[in-house]
Design a protein around this motif. Structure first.
Motif, mmCIF file in Angstrom:
data_model
loop_
_atom_site.group_PDB
_atom_site.id
_atom_site.type_symbol
_atom_site.label_atom_id
_atom_site.label_comp_id
_atom_site.label_asym_id
_atom_site.label_seq_id
_atom_site.Cartn_x
_atom_site.Cartn_y
_atom_site.Cartn_z
ATOM 1 N N ALA A 142 0.808 -1.206 0.000
ATOM 2 C CA ALA A 142 0.000 0.000 0.000
ATOM 3 C C ALA A 142 0.847 1.265 0.000
ATOM 4 O O ALA A 142 0.441 2.299 -0.550
ATOM 5 N N LEU A 143 2.032 1.198 0.586
ATOM 6 C CA LEU A 143 2.881 2.383 0.692
ATOM 7 C C LEU A 143 3.413 2.856 -0.657
ATOM 8 O O LEU A 143 3.927 3.966 -0.768
ATOM 9 N N THR A 144 3.265 2.033 -1.668
ATOM 10 C CA THR A 144 3.666 2.444 -3.011
ATOM 11 C C THR A 144 2.514 3.112 -3.756
ATOM 12 O O THR A 144 2.676 3.507 -4.917
ATOM 13 N N THR A 145 1.363 3.233 -3.084
ATOM 14 C CA THR A 145 0.170 3.837 -3.684
ATOM 15 C C THR A 145 -0.289 4.995 -2.809
ATOM 16 O O THR A 145 0.364 5.371 -1.840
ATOM 17 N N ALA A 176 0.511 8.561 6.703
ATOM 18 C CA ALA A 176 -0.891 8.702 7.115
ATOM 19 C C ALA A 176 -1.398 10.104 6.808
ATOM 20 O O ALA A 176 -0.678 11.090 6.979
ATOM 21 N N ARG A 177 -2.649 10.215 6.377
ATOM 22 C CA ARG A 177 -3.224 11.506 6.010
ATOM 23 C C ARG A 177 -4.021 12.122 7.155
ATOM 24 O O ARG A 177 -4.006 13.339 7.353
#
Length: 439
Positions: free
Chosen positions: A89-92, A334-335
């Protein structure tokens, strides 16, 4: 629960009570429900849909939203959430705000690659409903200030909601003599139990190499310390395994199979067969994490009274207790940071800690939380030391345990390697491992 160890924790966490918490929630991260309107966070959990933990946490999430106005989009991702799902997920752009997992999984897969966010702000937050208390006040320093729970800049990367210690568990209803304090007395007791013939001295699920390794872990902790084991593991040549303390530990473990102290068939059984055998009184001792009593509750024999003793003293100067901490972390990408921090702080209350301990039969990091009777011994162990440490003082090398340590210790424990054979093999395997790592 640790994905590297595959800890089979089954029990549930109790939810937080609403009421006063809903009215009194104030944290250093923000205000109440009105000024949180429209906010949300994304939470990926180690638990799966339908598991007791998932059901209880979902109830707590519902109450959190009711109390704060913050919506939680949760995905029950399972045990590989940090090990496999998060790295992808960290690549997106689809990154969660909060994840939960054990510290020995968060370290290699979030801290080592530098993708974990510091949580100093959460520790400065007020505990909802507990006037004058901040998160840092209710989680003892022996847990929160462990060097292995720190980022390179010194910030903590995790807020624990439960801690698991390691004990030698036995049935206090049948083993009524005082638990032996040192290794010589312990071996003498095993000999008496074997001679008595009514029960095997020890049992273990032989293919669960991570739990078999507790014997090696603790013997070395008691002689060279957790830092010593970490230094051995990080030796690129593998030659450090040839220290005399390692051979001494291996010889003691070799005795278990050689002397017939282990319940027949342990080395060919599958989890949880040997836990059941122990709970049915077919073996006296089982070394395991503090989740063991809750796991055997459904098939324990009548009158079974689980208790635990510390790992015996073996004459070395090093003292300490290994702890696995389970808790929340946040990715650096994180957003919804404020909402995520408020969510984590919401799950540090005394009421939640008590509910968790009673329902799931676990130990809370909070010193004032309820202690299940079966875990009183482990609680005393943890209270008796000024500091705790994670496995091998926080060793953070992805793949080392599964490729080097666990399988080789497993061969020794199951009687397929002699003590000297263990030392020779693990030295070579480790050298090969580091060579493949490019070191």
């Amino acid at each position: 629960m640790s994905s590297s160890r595959s800890l089979p924790i089954r029990r549930t966490f109790a939810g937080l009570a609403a009421g006063a918490l809903a009215l009194g929630l104030v944290t250093a991260c923000g205000g109440g429900a009105q000024d949180a309107a429209g906010k949300e966070l994304v939470y990926w959990s180690m638990w799966k849909q339908g598991e007791p933990q998932q059901v209880a946490l979902q109830a707590a999430i519902t109450r959190f939203t009711r109390a704060t106005g913050i919506k939680v989009k949760v995905e029950w991702a399972g045990r590989d959430v940090v090990k496999q799902k998060l790295p992808a997920a960290l690549t997106t752009s689809k990154v969660p705000d909060v994840v939960d997992q054990s510290d020995d999984t968060i370290r290699p897969f979030m801290v080592t690659p530098g993708v974990a966010r510091g949580l100093a702000g959460v520790y400065e937050a007020d505990v909802p409903g507990e006037a004058g208390k901040k998160v840092k006040d209710v989680i003892p320093a022996k847990y929160s200030q462990s060097p292995a729970l720190r980022l390179p800049d010194g910030q903590p990367y995790m807020v624990p909601y439960s801690v698991a210690g390691i004990g030698l568990f036995y049935d206090a209803a049948t083993l009524t003599e005082a638990p032996p304090k040192d290794w010589t007395a312990f071996l003498a007791l095993l000999g008496r139990l074997k001679a008595g013939g009514r029960t095997a001295p020890l049992t273990a699920d032989g293919e669960q190499y991570w739990s078999d390794s507790y014997w090696m872990n603790y013997y070395l902790y008691r002689t060279i310390g957790a830092d010593g084991l970490k230094a051995i593991a990080e030796d690129r040549t593998g030659q450090s395994w040839k220290r005399p303390e390692v051979l001494a530990a291996a010889r003691q473990i070799e005795l278990f199979a050689k002397e017939g102290y282990l319940l027949k068939g342990y080395d060919a059984s599958k989890y949880p067969e040997q836990q059941k055998n122990w709970a049915q009184g077919r073996a006296a001792f089982m070394i395991m994490g503090s989740w063991l009593p809750s796991e055997v509750g459904s098939y324990a024999r009548a009158g079974f009274k689980p208790a635990s003793m510390p790992f015996p003293e073996v004459g070395g100067p090093a003292k300490g207790e290994e702890v696995v901490q389970f808790g929340f972390a946040m990715p650096a990408k994180a957003r919804n940071v404020e909402a995520g921090e408020r969510f984590i702080a919401y799950l540090t209350t005394r009421e939640f800690a008590d509910d968790l301990a009673r329902t799931a039969s676990v130990l809370s990091p909070r010193a004032d939380a309820f202690v299940p009777e079966a875990l009183a011994g482990v609680k005393r162990q943890l209270d008796s030391v000024p500091a705790t440490y994670p496995f091998a003082a926080g060793l953070s090398v992805p793949g080392w345990t599964d490729k080097v340590y666990y399988p080789t210790v497993g061969e020794l424990f199951n009687g397929r390697l002699t003590a000297q054979g263990f030392v020779d093999k693990i030295s070579a395997v480790q050298a090969g491992f580091w060579k493949n790592q490019g070191s």
